[in-house]
Structure formats: C-alpha cells, structure tokens
Scaffold this active site. Sequence first.
Site, PDB file in Angstrom:
ATOM      1  N   LYS A 156       8.352   4.901  37.786  1.00 32.62           N
ATOM      2  CA  LYS A 156       6.957   5.126  37.752  1.00 32.62           C
ATOM      3  C   LYS A 156       6.555   5.612  39.193  1.00 32.62           C
ATOM      4  O   LYS A 156       6.223   4.802  40.039  1.00 32.62           O
ATOM      5  CB  LYS A 156       6.414   3.756  37.513  1.00 32.62           C
ATOM      6  CG  LYS A 156       4.956   3.951  37.158  1.00 32.62           C
ATOM      7  CD  LYS A 156       4.767   2.306  36.288  1.00 32.62           C
ATOM      8  CE  LYS A 156       3.188   2.400  36.215  1.00 32.62           C
ATOM      9  NZ  LYS A 156       2.487   3.337  35.455  1.00 32.62           N
TER      10      LYS A 156
HETATM   11  N1  PMP Z   1       3.376   6.080  29.984  1.00 33.00           N
HETATM   12  C1  PMP Z   1       2.906   6.509  31.055  1.00 33.00           C
HETATM   13  C2  PMP Z   1       3.080   7.847  31.482  1.00 33.00           C
HETATM   14  C3  PMP Z   1       2.505   5.240  31.616  1.00 33.00           C
HETATM   15  O1  PMP Z   1       1.830   5.717  32.868  1.00 33.00           O
HETATM   16  C4  PMP Z   1       2.277   4.012  31.269  1.00 33.00           C
HETATM   17  C5  PMP Z   1       1.810   2.885  32.136  1.00 33.00           C
HETATM   18  N2  PMP Z   1       2.640   2.371  32.990  1.00 33.00           N
HETATM   19  C6  PMP Z   1       2.825   3.893  29.776  1.00 33.00           C
HETATM   20  C7  PMP Z   1       3.443   4.729  29.523  1.00 33.00           C
HETATM   21  C8  PMP Z   1       3.147   2.229  29.586  1.00 33.00           C
HETATM   22  O2  PMP Z   1       3.564   1.561  30.379  1.00 33.00           O
HETATM   23  P1  PMP Z   1       3.512  -0.114  30.411  1.00 33.00           P
HETATM   24  O3  PMP Z   1       3.664  -0.458  28.935  1.00 33.00           O
HETATM   25  O4  PMP Z   1       5.000  -0.285  31.023  1.00 33.00           O
HETATM   26  O5  PMP Z   1       2.360  -0.147  31.096  1.00 33.00           O
END
Ligand code: PMP
Length: 302
Positions: A156
């Site tokens: 991330k």
């Molecule tokens: N894809 C992207 C590109 C994101 O930024 C996020 C948010 N973090 C997600 C998927 C979903 O991830 P999560 O469920 O861990 O928040």
Amino acid sequence: MANYYTEHTVLWLNGSFVKATEAKMDLYSQSLHYGYSVFEGIRSYKTGSGVTRIFKATEHFDRLQQSAKALNLPYHWNTADLVAITYELLQRNNLQDAYIRPVVYAPANMSFAENKESFLFIEAWEMQPFLGDKLLSVMTSSFQRPNPKGFKITAKAAGHYVNSILASQEAKAAGFDEALLTDMYGFVAEGPGANIFYEKDGQLFTPSTGNILPGITRATVIELCNDFGIKLWEKQITLEELKKADAVFYCGTAAEVVGWKNLDDTFFPMPWERSVSKIIQDAYKFKVTEKAYRTEPAGLAG
Ligand code: PMP
C-alpha cells in the site's frame, strides 16, 4: 473537504503524542517528492457492547510492515505496540467510529538511494456514519492499474494512489460515482480504493490476486462466504462477463460493502435487497460492530 483535525486533535509522531496543529515533517523528505511512503487505512467501530474496537488491527499493521519491507523502507516498530498506541490515540481524541491512517515515510533525501531510518505517524479522525444504501454508478476507467512488473502492487504505497486519483477524478467528471480499473491485460482488476465481487446465480466471483491489492475486506468477504456456504470463485474476469452479472459490489475498509447500480450503460438486474451480496453486506456490518448476526440467511437457497 472533511475536517480532519481541530486545534485539540493529537496525532502520534515518532514516539510521542503531539498536537496536529504543531506536528512537523521535513519538506525535503524523499516521500513527499517521489510518493515513496507506505500507509494503512483502518477503521474502529463502536461495538454493540459500547466498547471501541479496531477491526482487524493486527492484519492492518502487519500489512504496513510488509508494505515497508517491499519498498525497502526501514521498519523498526512492532504490531502489538502500534495497536496499543492506536487505542490510546483514539482515547486521547475521544473517538469511537474512526478512520485511522498510519504513514511510514522517509527522511530528507533527494536521491533515489536507500535510507538508514524511517519515520511513522498515526492520525485518526471521526468517520461519519454511513447514510443509506445508495448503489454506485460506475464507469470503466480509461486508466489501468499499475503494472505489477513496474510496482510492488501488493504494497500500500502512496505513489500508487496517483493512479487512483486520476481514475476517480475522471469518473466523477463524467458524472459517475466511481471508477473501475482493468489490469495490464484488460481484465477486471479493482476500484481506486476497493476490491470488486460480482454475483451470478447465487455464487460470487472476484479477480484472483496478482494484479490487485489483496484487501483485508476482500479476505473478510471470503471468510463470510465460507461461513454461509456461498460458493466463491477467484478467477480472471472480463468486462463482458461482469456486465452479465446479477449484482456487483465494491468492498474496502472505508467503503465496507457497497452495491453497484450500473457499469457504464449496463444496469444490474437483481434487486439489491434480494441478492446474496446484500447478505454479505449485512453480515460485514455485523462483524465489524461485533453484533450478533441473527437474520437467517433466507435468501441463500434461491
Ligand atoms: N484496492 C485498493 C487499490 C485499495 O486502495 C484498497 C483500500 N486499502 C482496497 C483494494 C481494499 O483494501 P482493504 O480491504 O484492505 O481496505
């Protein structure tokens, strides 16, 4: 724009709680100039018992560490300490339903060379309660997700979000609520900040990992499918296939589970209230707030 802080807000910065209005960071940081930082998006909820709980806190701080490692950012914190610090941060700011944002960033460095140290701050702000179950109008983006051969896409990393911003702004300018991005081969990938599932004949389908951020909410949805005996397929998905879905939803920490109305000019036929997707949406809400999920999953059989 949301009000993220007031003169009373405190954040945690490199070992101490400081006022948000007094916190400083180095404008020569490599992170600011090149998008070279990693972060998390976490939520806390006021649970049924009144206690505040950070949902999957360990998973999020573990992913922060993995993201830092993937980008060669030194990381000397441990998850249990950061979870405890975050609970204290919530308490100090009198927050229950909150969005929590830790960021690991680099020191002053205008070169591309590795650093000997990193820094960390954690911010939190109030999450407005979700109003209603409006379905999203989604546009197929002209932007694709970053090529996994060009980026560590399971991290991330801040820089990846320039892609999310471009796709989101394009969709909103065209009158849609959200964008859908494909991967480098043109298969369905994910939203700017959420993973996608679609429903067909009572079964759920989601893109395999490899060209997406494997979300923590995606993993929770998969757990719920197992709990409920809903058949789930992880596979490559084409846009044509997606347009034949009965129902579609995005899921992510911020969005939770949110259904779609249409993709471009294709409207999804199944009434949301009657979909298996809606069962997942409700179950997710119960899970994060630790309330007992009492409704019989009656819609499951057909
Ligand atoms: N894809 C992207 C590109 C994101 O930024 C996020 C948010 N973090 C997600 C998927 C979903 O991830 P999560 O469920 O861990 O928040």
